[in-house]
Structure formats: structure tokens, C-alpha cells
Scaffold this active site. Structure first.
Site, PDB file in Angstrom:
ATOM      1  N   LYS A 258       0.849  -1.199   0.000  1.00 58.87           N
ATOM      2  CA  LYS A 258       0.000   0.000   0.000  1.00 58.87           C
ATOM      3  C   LYS A 258       0.883   1.248   0.000  1.00 58.87           C
ATOM      4  CE  LYS A 258      -3.264   2.595   2.948  1.00 58.87           C
ATOM      5  NZ  LYS A 258      -4.137   2.578   4.150  1.00 58.87           N
ATOM      6  N   ASP A 263      -2.586  10.160   3.880  1.00 60.45           N
ATOM      7  CA  ASP A 263      -3.991   9.790   4.036  1.00 60.45           C
ATOM      8  C   ASP A 263      -4.708  10.799   4.924  1.00 60.45           C
ATOM      9  OD1 ASP A 263      -6.427   8.572   4.225  1.00 60.45           O
ATOM     10  OD2 ASP A 263      -5.746   6.888   5.473  1.00 60.45           O
ATOM     11  N   LYS A 270     -10.203  12.804   8.328  1.00 61.45           N
ATOM     12  CA  LYS A 270      -9.746  12.346   9.642  1.00 61.45           C
ATOM     13  C   LYS A 270      -9.700  13.525  10.607  1.00 61.45           C
ATOM     14  CE  LYS A 270      -6.653   8.580   8.205  1.00 61.45           C
ATOM     15  NZ  LYS A 270      -7.310   7.497   8.935  1.00 61.45           N
ATOM     16  N   ASP A 281       1.526   6.169   5.767  1.00 69.83           N
ATOM     17  CA  ASP A 281       0.543   5.263   5.145  1.00 69.83           C
ATOM     18  C   ASP A 281       1.073   4.613   3.861  1.00 69.83           C
ATOM     19  OD1 ASP A 281      -1.857   4.028   5.553  1.00 69.83           O
ATOM     20  OD2 ASP A 281      -3.065   5.550   4.536  1.00 69.83           O
ATOM     21  N   ASP A 340     -12.227   7.140   3.798  1.00 70.72           N
ATOM     22  CA  ASP A 340     -11.026   6.880   4.599  1.00 70.72           C
ATOM     23  C   ASP A 340     -10.630   5.398   4.563  1.00 70.72           C
ATOM     24  OD1 ASP A 340      -8.897   7.483   6.173  1.00 70.72           O
ATOM     25  OD2 ASP A 340     -10.039   7.682   8.054  1.00 70.72           O
ATOM     26  N   GLU A 342      -9.491   3.772   2.165  1.00 71.09           N
ATOM     27  CA  GLU A 342      -8.963   3.876   0.803  1.00 71.09           C
ATOM     28  C   GLU A 342      -7.922   2.818   0.480  1.00 71.09           C
ATOM     29  OE1 GLU A 342      -7.713   5.414   3.298  1.00 71.09           O
ATOM     30  OE2 GLU A 342      -5.586   5.041   2.967  1.00 71.09           O
ATOM     31  N   ARG A 344      -7.825  -0.408   0.939  1.00 74.61           N
ATOM     32  CA  ARG A 344      -8.378  -1.599   0.267  1.00 74.61           C
ATOM     33  C   ARG A 344      -8.793  -1.262  -1.167  1.00 74.61           C
ATOM     34  NH1 ARG A 344     -12.825  -1.959   4.964  1.00 74.61           N
ATOM     35  NH2 ARG A 344     -11.108  -0.934   6.037  1.00 74.61           N
TER      36      ARG A 344
HETATM   37  N1  BES Z   1      -4.306   4.380   6.958  1.00 70.46           N
HETATM   38  C1  BES Z   1      -5.466   4.153   7.719  1.00 70.46           C
HETATM   39  C2  BES Z   1      -5.264   3.106   8.817  1.00 70.46           C
HETATM   40  C3  BES Z   1      -4.525   3.564  10.039  1.00 70.46           C
HETATM   41  C4  BES Z   1      -5.126   4.413  10.952  1.00 70.46           C
HETATM   42  C5  BES Z   1      -3.277   3.086  10.299  1.00 70.46           C
HETATM   43  C6  BES Z   1      -4.453   4.785  12.090  1.00 70.46           C
HETATM   44  C7  BES Z   1      -2.596   3.453  11.441  1.00 70.46           C
HETATM   45  C8  BES Z   1      -3.189   4.300  12.336  1.00 70.46           C
HETATM   46  C9  BES Z   1      -6.591   3.649   6.825  1.00 70.46           C
HETATM   47  O1  BES Z   1      -6.608   4.146   5.550  1.00 70.46           O
HETATM   48  C10 BES Z   1      -7.862   4.064   7.471  1.00 70.46           C
HETATM   49  O2  BES Z   1      -8.108   5.216   7.558  1.00 70.46           O
HETATM   50  N2  BES Z   1      -8.647   3.089   7.908  1.00 70.46           N
HETATM   51  C11 BES Z   1      -9.864   3.357   8.565  1.00 70.46           C
HETATM   52  C12 BES Z   1     -10.883   2.369   8.077  1.00 70.46           C
HETATM   53  C13 BES Z   1     -12.282   2.681   8.516  1.00 70.46           C
HETATM   54  C14 BES Z   1     -12.776   3.924   7.843  1.00 70.46           C
HETATM   55  C15 BES Z   1     -13.157   1.510   8.172  1.00 70.46           C
HETATM   56  C16 BES Z   1      -9.630   3.214  10.063  1.00 70.46           C
HETATM   57  O3  BES Z   1      -8.879   2.330  10.471  1.00 70.46           O
HETATM   58  O4  BES Z   1     -10.156   4.018  10.814  1.00 70.46           O
HETATM   59 ZN    ZN Z   2      -4.836   4.746   4.802  1.00 72.29          ZN
HETATM   60 MN    MN Z   3      -7.682   5.987   5.431  1.00 67.91          MN
END
Ligand code: BES
Ligand code: ZN
Ligand code: MN
Length: 539
Positions: A258, A263, A270, A281, A340, A342, A344
Site C-alpha cells: 500500500k 492519508d 480524519k 501510510d 477513509d 482507501e 483496500r
Molecule cells: N491508513 C489508515 C489506517 C490507520 C489508521 C493506520 C491509524 C494506522 C493508524 C486507513 O486508511 C484508514 O483510515 N482506515 C480506517 C478504516 C475505517 C474507515 C473503516 C480506520 O482504520 O479508521
Molecule cells: Zn490509509
Molecule cells: Mn484511510
């Protein structure tokens, strides 16, 4: 750094020609066999200046009867590589900012040194001497240390040498991954990652690189990946790396990383606190580039493909909106319920692209979910796979390289929450089991091959005062690849080629009839594949 395996034991230790000597002891192995050193150790313990407890060190300047002018006693919990590494790190911390150019490390008498110990030492040295200077030129320069020796028995020398060489190559990959992670989002853009990949190909003749630009991605119908880049002024890139170390007929291992260089969450923005850390990210992408660097140096007999979909996730007037439906390269449509989620969305198209390499196995690496950090903290990466053999190989490689993963479930039932009224899939499930629903989402694109997913959201970087990239899981991935290269016939084999269509296949394919997806041949293909081999929950 110059690494040496020097045969010196017992009474020879006090005569070693080095500027600093670090002696690693354990509660059970508290002597070296050198009279001067052992006298000093016993004396320090008796005086309560040093305890044989993990983490304790004692610095001695110009120790009596010892040639090295600086001595550090460092206590390890036990004789295992993990404890040895921690003790070496502690010992180095005590001398690294001093004037020593050549530091030698000695292990207690009876502590048998292996390849793993030597590799651990090289990594500890790289860790202790790493300084991020790219955007902070005022940061103190790395110290005087230029040469590291591991003192060992003559019989251990071959193993130690091999471990040091492997550790040095690994340290190069880990450092590259750390450096790219630490690089701010305004420096580390998708174009920068593409540049780094091209640099790798320039310096290592076994690596080839190709960078696909937007028009090519449109032609491939990577509608899911491209939807993430809609709000960004930075052009997306799809990096394809190839390392050929075996015959071209040999099925490759494919790594998919990835590469979100920042992000923000997109329109599903966020919160502000800690958002800077979303520069990390692209940790999956960084680990793929780091692994390629290490593998190119070690040159194992294996074929490797690296795929890096990379872009920014930004809000703007042109950004993808919650509720938008996009069509992935597989033909499956996706309702973007949360912009968010994104990671996947970019990975699923890369996973479909991976099919063309007829891989032995595909491993994707992603800072995918905050939920994985809640589940596992920062110790282990999350490992998801329906394939027991592949999962065991990855878990084992993690243990060996001290870069561990913990297996998580992947039952099909978790996918219930991904249902959508408006598309084949929604891109989010609920909050519960968020790391697992994300993995189940990805599994819908991996029916053609053996696949595992590593969620490195908790392991790719550290927060707080020691904020910085860790370079993980370059160690795990490298060990996995090296093990596969040396496994011969026992190596992971690709799934058998697709059998001729049978009745069951037709049945499932026709279940799609009446839906939009059936008009696209690619969607039919996915349905046929899932009939042949259910992805999740399979032993
Ligand atoms: N890059 C983030 C995941 C992440 C968040 C990694 C905090 C490390 C610390 C990912 O893109 C994301 O935002 N995931 C969301 C998914 C949710 C919207 C289903 C998450 O984990 O909040
Ligand atoms: Zn992300
Ligand atoms: Mn995200």
C-alpha cells in the site's frame, strides 16, 4: 559500516584490538573466561554497580588489564537472539556517541553464537546509528563508529560471517524503508516512490522496474484505485518491480505494498490530532522497496514481483464522495461508504493485476486499519490468510527474523457487513472486527492464487518521543523469501491451473445473472474462481 567476524575467546578477549568492547552476559552465563574481565564483572556485581538483569549496563573507562579503552557490560535476559539483540543495542547506546571507531562485541562464555545472533547484531547497529537528516540537516551526525566486530569461537566463524552479511543487507533494506517512511508527505510523493524504484533498478542489475501512469491505469480499468486519487494534485503511479534470480519458468512470489503517501481520509476527513502520522501510510510500499533492495544484494534463487499502487488520499471538489460507486479492475463494483477506507480500494486493483504473474503466492503489506492497532498493539503485525501453509511460512519467518506477526481470523461470515444495496461490495463493515472485515474485503480479489495479508498499521512506525519508521516488516518478508528460495521442492507451489468448467462453476456464474456485473466478463471470472476455491475459512 564494516562488519567482521573475529575468532577470539576466553583470555584473548582482554587483548582484542578495538576502541570499545561490549560484553553481553546473562544471569546464567556471567563470565567470559578472561581473567581480567571476569575479575571486573565479579567486582562490579559485588559492589552493586552492575546487575545481571536484562537492560542493565555498566560503562568502564580504561578498564584495568583490558586493551580496549572503553568497556561496556550489558546484561541480556537469556542467550536467545532476541535478548542478545536488545543487550547489544543497550551496549551500543552507551558507546555510540563516544570516540570509538571500532567496537567489538563479545558474548559470555557458553553463549553459542549463531547466524541469527550475528544478523541481530547487524540490525542493532543499523538501528543505533540511524539518524534522519533529510529535512533536518542540523540533526547530530552519526557517531565515529565505522567498524563492528563480533568475537566468536573459531567453529562459529562461518555462521557468524554469514549472519553479518545477511544482517548488513537486511539493514540496508530496513533503513531504506525507514527513511522513506520518515520522509514527509510533501517530499515522499507517488512520483518520489517511483523515482526510488527506478534508482533501485539502476543500482541493481537483477531488478527491473516499470511505472504505469494514469492513461495505462485507465486502460486497465483500475477504477477503484483511480477513485482514491481523484482529490489529489499529485499524479498516481503504479510501480511494478521485478527481481529475477531463478529460471523465468519459476512462479514468482508477489509482494503488494500500500502506497498512500498521505492519508487525510478524503471527504471522510480524519480528525486533526496526529494526522501527520498518516505520512507513514506508504509503509507497505516502503517495505516492498526495502525488501527488493535486500534481496538484490543477497541474490537468492527466486523470482519476485513487487506491485505498488501509490497516490494521495485528499479531499477536494473533485474527490470521491461517500456513496459513490466505483468499478474495480476485477469487474466487481464497490460502494465507497467511507473515503477513509482507501487502502483496500487501491490494493484490490493491484491484487487483480497480480493474477497475470501466475504467482506461487501473493502477500500484501498495508497500514490498513486502526482496528489492527487496537487488536494487536505495536508488537506483532496482523497476519490474515486462509492458506495454512503460507500462514505458517510467514509466521515462522517472523519468528526467525525477530519481526513477528500474529495470525488473525478470516471467516467468510465477517464479510456479511460488506454487503451493499447499490454495489457488489461496500468498502467498510462496522467498527467491530475492523481489521478482519478489511482483510475479507481484500480476499474477494484473491481467488486466483494463494494469498496472505499483513496489516502493519501498528508495526510500521512508532509514535511519541521516538516517532519514526521501523522498517518493518522488511525482516519478515526477506526471511520468508530466503526460506522459499532454499526450500527447493518444499517451497510453496502455485495453485493448480484452472480446471475445465464444471456444472458447479456454471451454477455460481449464473447466480450473477440479472445483476450488472454479469455483463462484464471479468466479473464472471471472479465468480467462477470462487466456486472453484472458497477463499476464507478454508483449512
Ligand atoms: N491508513 C489508515 C489506517 C490507520 C489508521 C493506520 C491509524 C494506522 C493508524 C486507513 O486508511 C484508514 O483510515 N482506515 C480506517 C478504516 C475505517 C474507515 C473503516 C480506520 O482504520 O479508521
Ligand atoms: Zn490509509
Ligand atoms: Mn484511510
Amino acid at each position: 559500516m564494516d562488519y567482521r567476524a573475529i575468532s577470539a575467546q576466553g583470555p584473548a578477549l582482554s587483548q582484542v584490538n578495538a576502541d570499545a568492547l561490549v560484553v553481553v552476559l546473562t544471569p546464567d552465563l556471567a563470565h567470559t573466561g578472561d581473567a581480567a574481565l571476569d575479575r571486573l564483572i565479579d567486582d562490579a556485581v559485588k559492589a552493586q554497580d552492575f546487575a545481571l538483569k536484562a537492560g542493565k549496563t555498566l560503562y568502564v573507562h580504561r578498564p584495568a588489564g583490558v586493551k580496549a579503552s572503553r568497556l561496556v557490560l550489558s546484561a541480556a535476559a537469556n542467550a536467545e537472539p532476541k535478548a542478545f539483540k536488545a543487550a547489544v543495542a543497550k551496549g551500543l547506546a552507551a558507546v555510540k556517541d563516544l570516540g570509538a571507531v571500532h567496537t567489538a562485541v563479545a558474548a559470555a562464555q557458553g553463549l553459542a553464537l549463531t547466524t541469527a545472533h550475528a544478523q541481530a547484531l547487524a540490525l542493532a547497529v543499523a538501528d543505533a546509528t540511524y539518524v534522519f537528516r533529510h529535512t533536518k540537516p542540523s540533526a547530530p551526525k552519526a557517531g565515529a563508529l565505522k567498524k563492528m566486530s563480533l568475537l566468536c569461537a573459531a567453529a562459529e566463524q562461518t555462521a557468524v560471517k554469514q549472519g553479518l552479511a545477511q544482517g548488513e543487507a537486511l539493514a540496508h533494506g530496513v533503513t531504506l524503508a525507514r527513511e522513506l517512511g520518515n520522509l514527509p508527505g510533501n517530499y515522499c510523493t507517488p512520483s518520489h516512490l517511483a523515482h526510488e524504484a527506478r534508482q533501485l533498478a539502476k543500482t541493481h542489475k537483477h531488478i527491473k522496474v516499470e511505472v504505469l501512469e494514469r492513461p495505462a491505469l485507465e486502460k486497465l480499468k483500475m477504477g477503484s484505485f483511480l477513485s482514491v486519487t481523484n482529490g489529489s494534485a499529485q499524479p498516481p503511479k503504479f510501480i511494478v518491480l521485478r527481481y529475477q534470480g531463478a529460471a523465468a519458468s519459476h512462479a514468482p512470489l508477489v509482494l503488494v505494498g500500500k502506497g498512500i503517501t498521505f492519508d487525510t481520509g478524503g471527504i471522510s476527513l480524519k480528525p486533526g490530532a496526529g494526522m501527520d502520522e498518516m505520512k507513514y501510510d506508504m509503509g507497505g510500499a516502503a517495505s516492498v522497496l526495502g525488501t527488493f533492495r535486500t534481496i538484490a544484494e543477497l541474490q537468492p534463487k527466486v523470482n519476485l514481483v513487487g506491485l505498488i499502487p501509490t497516490c494521495e488520499n485528499m479531499p477536494s471538489g473533485t474527490a470521491t464522495k461517500p456513496g459513490d460507486v466505483v468499478t474495480s479492475m476485477s469487474g466487481q463494483t464497490i460502494e465507497v461508504l467511507n473515503t477513509d477506507a482507501e487502502g483496500r480500494l487501491i490494493l484490490c486493483d493491484a491484487l487483480t493485476y497480480a493474477e497475470r504473474f501466475k504467482p506461487a503466492a501473493v502477500v500484501d503489506i498495508a497500514t490498513l486499519t486502526g482496528a489492527c492497532v487496537i487488536a494487536l498493539g505495536h508488537q506483532h503485525s496482523g497476519l490474515f490468510s486462509a492458506d495454512d501453509e503460507l500462514a505458517q511460512a510467514l509466521l515462522g519467518a517472523g519468528q526467525e527474523s525477530l519481526d513477528t506477526a500474529w495470525r488473525m481470523p478470516l471467516d467468510e461470515e465477517y464479510g456479511e457487513s460488506l454487503k451493499s444495496n447499490f454495489a457488489d461490495l461496500g468498502n467498510v463493515g462496522g467498527r467491530e472486527g475492523g481489521a478482519i472485515t478489511a482483510a475479507v474485503f481484500l480476499s474477494k480479489f484473491t481467488q486466483a492464487y494463494r494469498w496472505a495479508h499483513l496489516d502493519i498499521a501498528g508495526s510500521a512506525w512508532k509514535s511519541g518521543a521516538a516517532k519514526g519508521g521501523t522498517g518493518r516488516p522488511v525482516g519478515l518478508l526477506t526471511q520468508f523469501i530466503l526460506n522459499q528460495a532454499s526450500a527447493g521442492a518444499a517451497a510453496i507451489q502455485p495453485l493448480p491451473a484452472k480446471p475445465a468448467k464444471n456444472v458447479a462453476t456454471k451454477k455460481v456464474a449464473s447466480k450473477q445473472a440479472g445483476t450488472k456485473a454479469v455483463t462484464r466478463p471479468a466479473a464472471k471470472k471472479v465468480a467462477a474462481k470462487s466456486a472453484r476455491r472458497p477463499a476464507a475459512g478454508r483449512a
